[in-house]
Design an enzyme around this catalytic site. Structure first.
Site: not given
Ligand code: CP
Length: 650
Positions: A59-60, A88, A109, A137
């Site tokens: 999603r993100t 590396k 991320r 998040h």
């Molecule tokens: N909700 C969420 O962060 O989903 P993903 O891990 O798929 O990005």
């Protein structure tokens, strides 16, 4: 081509002001409509977003990339960061520095707590946190709030039950910070003991003066089923934290069970973050349609950040109250709105500059973050451990907070880098430690061995003797109350402020003694001058404790250097314009570094600078339990090597 965005990093949901979030939601409404109508946008035309995902995402990542394309921009990415130079051994700092020269913004991320903060510090372009370890998040929270507001029409006053893995669930942590700010009621329902971490509770208490309720699944079922007798007490209310051990729980306000639950926010078990002792999936709760069948829950929406595993029943999917796919769908317009909003910002914010600078440690005495998933423990030597004082106002514990991941570390031994002496930390050292932090001379150690291996000598107290017993302290308090009453021109303008913690206990006693003498009960507050920010907490009286035009009696136990009193005076004058501030102290030691004279003195006890006076005052709850007695002890600060130098202590 659109102009490049200002260096505006979104690391925490708290990097956004409430008004910023509202503006982003307005933009998201516009983009939702445009997407539905098939209209395109050129807001980010010519700009490039880099997506650096060191952890899996559907999603993100895809919604950020889609959002950038929909805004007329483009995206560069590494399909798999394990196939990038990270494999590396390239550091996160070097990666983002390089990528900053290829892109106009970076979405990152990362599996480690605090990684987004590091990326933001080293990247020359804005960094957006797409999830850093179990910490935060923030853009998921934007999607969550956006959908919740759309479903319920508002956020203030909503009651949201957060269910599942509240320990490692980063979406939950950002959501807690945001819901607290928007005035929602949060009920935490941890499954399998996966409670909201202390550092999250401490932050929400400090920054939003908020304490959330925690219930078990069984209690939640009773509550949802209409049991009116269940009262929820905030698990760690702010006031409780400030009065550790001294404010009886019964005196804190109870919270009535909510009439309605507006949302269930269910989360999966974050297996990838397990260390040890976490529950199995079978011991974890399973949410299904039964939860929505009661009068209190039938209007509730069911949310989930996704992906789900076994905690959320597939049969719910067809229920209109299940909104988790709407949350995922909102990812595109909300992230379009965030990017557009970032492009609107002319200058970066300065929120973090309000923090005190991190503590400077010499390399041999640097503490280590206790969190094994802290980015500071995984990035090599370029990231020096970085700490600030912890959030706890309890001065009997010395807590340091990791600046990367916010976890706190309890310090057992402190040292002074110039005298090369070490001490077991106790409350009497708090003033010294503050001073050593300012001077850059604080050392901290986990063990005696560690201190001695760094060539620190032990400091020992000299012999200790009692200089006031409980009846003498009571007489001194009586004398103080008499002096205050005799001096007061107008009793009703009197307010009492005690410096946390002994001064606050004395303030309560003086208030009661003054009431016994005059029939007037003065408003009373506690002042914390040792926390990150000074704060004034009403003990009794109006919620907005006013000092304007009042005669403030500032109360502390001992006047040592005068440093604490000076800070307290400054804090009072920052809050208003008192008619007068008068200082009452239980003990005047007769010497001080600053030219401050107490107006009211319980007892004068001449002491040398090399001595310490320690006051023990029994709290109301301890009196009830007959656990402790009041006493004042004097001990010499002389150790085997000779007297402590004046520069070493306050
Ligand atoms: N909700 C969420 O962060 O989903 P993903 O891990 O798929 O990005």
């Amino acid at each position: 081509m659109s102009g490049r965005p200002a260096k505006y990093d979104l690391v925490s949901i708290e990097d956004l002001e409430t008004s910023d979030i509202e503006r982003i939601f307005d933009l998201a409404d516009i983009f939702t409509e445009a997407l539905e109508a098939g209209r395109s946008s050129a807001v980010a035309s010519g700009l490039i977003m880099a997506t650096l995902f060191y952890e899996p995402s559907t999603r993100t990542r895809l919604s950020f990339e889609s959002a950038m394309h929909r805004l007329g921009g483009s995206v560069i990415s590494s399909a798999d960061m394990h196939a990038s130079s990270a494999a590396k051994g390239e550091s996160l700092a070097d990666t983002v520095r390089v990528v900053s020269t290829y892109a106009d913004m970076i979405v990152v991320r990362h599996p480690y707590d605090g990684a987004a903060r590091i990326a933001a510090e080293y990247a020359a372009v804005p960094v957006i946190n797409a999830g850093d370890g179990s910490r935060e998040h923030p853009t998921q929270t934007l999607c969550d709030l956006y959908v919740l507001r759309r479903k319920k029409g508002h956020l203030k006053g909503l009651t949201v039950a957060l269910c599942g893995d509240l320990k490692f669930g980063r979406t939950v942590h950002s959501l807690i910070y945001a819901l607290a700010r928007f005035g929602a009621n949060i009920v935490a329902v941890p499954y399998g003991g996966m409670d909201v971490p202390e550092y999250v509770l401490a932050r929400v208490a400090e920054e939003s003066n908020y304490g959330l309720s925690t219930v078990t699944i069984d209690e939640l079922k009773s509550l949802a089923g209409g049991l009116d007798a269940l009262y929820l007490t905030p698990s760690k209310p702010h006031q409780m934290a400030l009065f550790t051990g001294e404010m009886p729980l019964e005196r804190l306000p109870a919270v009535r069970p909510p009439a309605l639950l507006d949302a269930f926010y269910v989360t999966r078990l974050q297996r990838e973050r397990f260390t040890s002792g976490e529950p199995s999936q079978s011991a974890y709760g399973h949410f299904d349609a039964r939860a929505l069948r009661t009068s209190r829950t039938q209007e509730a929406v069911v949310m989930h950040p996704l992906p789900r595993t076994d905690e959320l029943d597939y049969e719910l999917d067809s229920d209109p109250r299940a909104v988790y796919f709407e949350q995922a769908a909102a990812g595109v317009p909300v992230r379009m709105a965030l990017i557009a909003w970032m492009l609107e910002q002319a200058t970066p914010p300065h929120r973090r500059s309000r923090l005190e600078p991190p503590i400077k440690f010499k390399s041999e005495v640097t503490p280590r973050c206790p969190n094994p998933s802290c980015i500071g423990r995984h990035e090599g030597n370029y990231l020096r451990p970085r700490f600030r004082l912890g959030r706890s106002p309890n001065r009997s514990l010395l807590m340091l907070r990791c600046d990367y991941c916010e976890r706190e570390l309890r310090v057992e031994f402190v040292g002074h880098t110039r005298s090369r002496r070490y001490y077991r930390f106790d409350e009497s050292l708090y003033g010294f430690v503050r001073q050593w932090i300012e001077e850059g001379t604080l050392a901290v150690f986990d063990t005696v061995k560690e201190a001695e291996e760094c060539d620190y000598e032990p400091y020992r107290r000299g012999p200790q003797r009692e200089i006031m017993n409980a009846p003498e302290i009571a007489r001194a308090c009586d004398s103080l109350a008499d002096q205050i009453v005799a001096d007061a021109a107008e009793m009703t303008s009197l307010v009492i402020v005690g410096v946390i913690s002994r001064g606050a206990l004395l303030a309560i006693r003086l208030r009661d003694l003054i009431e016994a003498r005059t029939g007037f009960r003065p408003p009373c507050a506690a002042l914390d001058v040792c926390g990150r920010e000074t704060c004034l907490i009403t003990i009794e009286g109006p919620e907005q404790f006013a000092v304007d035009d009042r005669t403030v009696v500032l109360v502390d136990d001992v006047i040592n250097s005068g440093w604490t009193v000076q800070c307290a005076m400054t804090a009072l004058w920052q809050r208003g314009r008192p008619a007068a501030v008068k200082l009452a102290v239980l003990i005047d030691r007769g010497h001080r570094a600053l030219p401050i004279r107490p107006n009211y003195i319980g007892r004068s006890i001449p002491t040398a600078r090399s001595e310490r006076v320690q006051v023990r005052l029994t709290s109301a709850s301890e009196v009830e339990k007959r656990r402790a007695v009041d006493r004042v002890v004097l001990y010499s600060m002389v150790d085997a090597l000779g007297p402590i130098k004046e520069t070493e202590g306050a």
